[in-house]
Design an enzyme around this catalytic site. Structure first.
Site, mmCIF file in Angstrom:
data_model
loop_
_atom_site.group_PDB
_atom_site.id
_atom_site.type_symbol
_atom_site.label_atom_id
_atom_site.label_comp_id
_atom_site.label_asym_id
_atom_site.label_seq_id
_atom_site.Cartn_x
_atom_site.Cartn_y
_atom_site.Cartn_z
ATOM 1 N N ASP A 206 0.832 -1.194 0.000
ATOM 2 C CA ASP A 206 0.000 0.000 0.000
ATOM 3 C C ASP A 206 0.879 1.260 0.000
ATOM 4 O OD1 ASP A 206 -2.808 0.949 0.397
ATOM 5 O OD2 ASP A 206 -1.936 1.872 2.167
ATOM 6 N N GLU A 259 1.864 -0.497 -4.925
ATOM 7 C CA GLU A 259 0.888 0.515 -5.318
ATOM 8 C C GLU A 259 1.679 1.809 -5.456
ATOM 9 O OE1 GLU A 259 -3.061 3.030 -4.018
ATOM 10 O OE2 GLU A 259 -1.539 2.525 -2.551
#
Ligand code: GLC
Length: 516
Positions: A206, A259
């Protein structure tokens, strides 16, 4: 004999756990729900699943606010459920990737609670980004340590009782870690080992470009650029080199996908080096408008700079692509035809493809959720001005004719539209021209041919606003224009995203042709 590592051309299916399938009946999806649906995923024909965070969390951001990195939130099940899921996924031939959230923890994390209870300058505060602010201007002007804004709206700083401020690039309940602190680095290496030892095949990282900030924390210009003091600082790559050594020290092939939001394919490629991450999401593909020229540019940029290309059209943070593509169209229902065509283009390209749950059902974005049901912090921090991401997170319709459409024995945490009865997996499985049947055929066809295709593509001149490329015996044509175009010479139509008569390709349609 297959020689390509599995992840290089895998199709990975994102499961937003809260909204996939609910076995417990509390209206929230869970790990047992995922386990029940593994046969569906195996039949769909994906190679791997990626689970969004299921860790203990106050759920200020759907679980991207983690309070304990080594456990399962009781809402989603237990560590035993997790272990059973890994084992059963593997038995179905599916790899399993988990989400790791290293940029920030939850404010309920014991480390942050200890930091709050400690004094400025303490070891406890050094795990996060605590700062003093300069004295306020005489006119009462800005008081935060700098002008950074939270991605979710409002200042990126919150003040604590003794006057210090802490940085949160997202919600105030998501304090940013201090990644220059060796203790934070060690802790995450240990968390990686914890899940690797439990058998996970990899991690989705993330906010992978956010961990290290410019040490001086200077003010920034408004707007996103990947070369800002906030994002993609050079030292972030040292972290992923360390992580790669841990991944490589486990048996089998364990992977990491970042990401990473950047504004150029070159910046993105920096994360994907042989001693760093295996892949990064290619958001440029998702951001491209419905246009042959735009698609061609993204494909060229990607293939030029990425050693391991990826493609993605939707995820839990963006408006679902049938709705996006419908926005510029004369008839919004064209959005779904375009979405099906874009899938065929993406599956024909070299590299791996990431799907988002529900796209195989052609689900649209749900725009008219009642305000009281909304949960995304973006909605609240913008005072309702931005709808946020709940519209792509509505629980899946599995079966039956009324909500919750087989999502679970209880209700569903976000209301499902009354007109989704025709979109259930059950209904579509019985219909050979449904979007679900099309996805199954496309994934099965890709599996048959992908191993035989060369790694690169060759552009083929195409008329109008169409795009055509060849990979060995396979030619893919996608028509983004408003007129039908003639199909190039071929021996067989392998699959088409909509009706094709054999000589012409209608607008908003793609096709795979085979030349024997
Ligand atoms: C990522 C996640 C998103 C989350 C944010 C903060 O962008 O995909 O859902 O809100 O990080 O963790």
């Amino acid at each position: 004999m297959r020689t390509t590592p599995w992840w290089r051309d895998a199709v990975v299916y994102e499961i937003y756990v809260r909204s996939f399938a609910d076995a417990s009946g509390d209206g929230i999806g869970d790990l047992a729900g995922v386990r029940d649906r593994l046969p569906y995923l195996a039949e769909l024909g994906v190679d791997a699943i990626w689970l969004t965070p299921f860790y203990p969390s106050p759920m200020a951001d759907g679980g991207y606010d983690v309070a304990d990195y080594r456990d399962v939130d009781p809402l989603f099940g237990s560590l035993d459920d997790f272990d059973a899921l890994v084992e059963e996924a593997h038995a179905h031939g599916l790899r399993l990737i988990v989400d790791i959230v290293p940029n920030h923890s939850s404010s309920a994390h014991p480390w942050f609670q200890k930091a709050l209870a400690s004094t400025r300058g303490s070891e406890e505060r050094e795990r996060y980004m605590f700062r003093d602010a300069p004295a306020p201007a005489a006119d009462g002007g800005r008081r935060e340590p700098n002008n950074w804004m939270s991605t979710f709206g409002g200042p990126a700083w919150t003040q604590v009782a003794d006057g210090q401020w802490y940085l949160h690039l997202f919600a105030p309940q998501q304090p940013d870690f201090n990644w220059r602190n060796p203790e934070v680095r060690e802790e995450f290496l240990d968390i990686l080992r914890f899940w690797l030892a439990r058998g996970v095949d990899g991690f989705r990282i993330d906010v992978a470009m956010g961990l290290i900030k410019d040490a001086a924390l200077p003010d920034t210009e408004p707007g996103f650029t990947s070369r800002s003091p906030i994002w993609s600082q050079p030292e972030v790559h040292d972290i992923y080199r360390e992580w790669r050594r841990v991944l490589d020290s486990f048996p089998g092939t364990r992977v990491a996908i970042g990401e990473v939001w950047t504004d150029s394919a070159e910046d993105l490629a920096l994360y994907v080096r042989p001693d760093e991450l295996h892949q990064s999401f290619n958001f440029a593909w998702l951001e491209a408008p419905w246009s042959a020229t735009a698609f061609r540019k993204v494909i060229d940029d990607t293939l030029r700079s990425m050693t391991s290309p990826t493609w993605v059209l939707s995820n839990h943070d963006v408006v679902r692509h049938p709705t996006r593509y419908g926005e510029g169209a004369s008839d919004p229902s064209m959005g779904l035809a375009r979405a099906r065509a874009a899938l065929l283009a993406m599956l024909a390209l070299p590299g791996s493809a990431y799907l988002y749950q529900g796209e195989e059902l052609g689900l649209p974005e749900v725009r008219d959720l009642p305000p009281e049901s909304r949960q995304d912090p973006i909605f609240f921090r913008s005072n309702g001005e931005l709808l946020g991401r709940d519209g792509c997170r509505v629980p899946l319709p599995w079966s039956g004719t009324a909500p919750p459409y087989g999502f679970g024995p209880g209700g569903s945490w976000l209301p499902q539209p009354a007109d989704w009865a025709g979109l259930t997996a059950e209904r579509q499985a019985a219909d050979p021209i449904s979007t679900l049947s099309f996805y199954r055929r496309a994934l099965a066809t890709r599996r048959e041919v992908v191993g035989t295709l060369p790694g690169g593509i060759t552009w083929v001149e195409a008329p109008g606003d169409a795009l055509s490329f060849r990979r060995g015996p396979l030619t893919c044509v996608i028509n983004c224009g408003v007129e039908a175009v003639a199909l190039p010479p071929h021996d067989r139509v392998l699959i088409a995203s909509g009706p094709v008569d054999g000589t012409d390709l209608p607008p908003d349609t793609a096709v795979w042709l085979l030349t024997d």
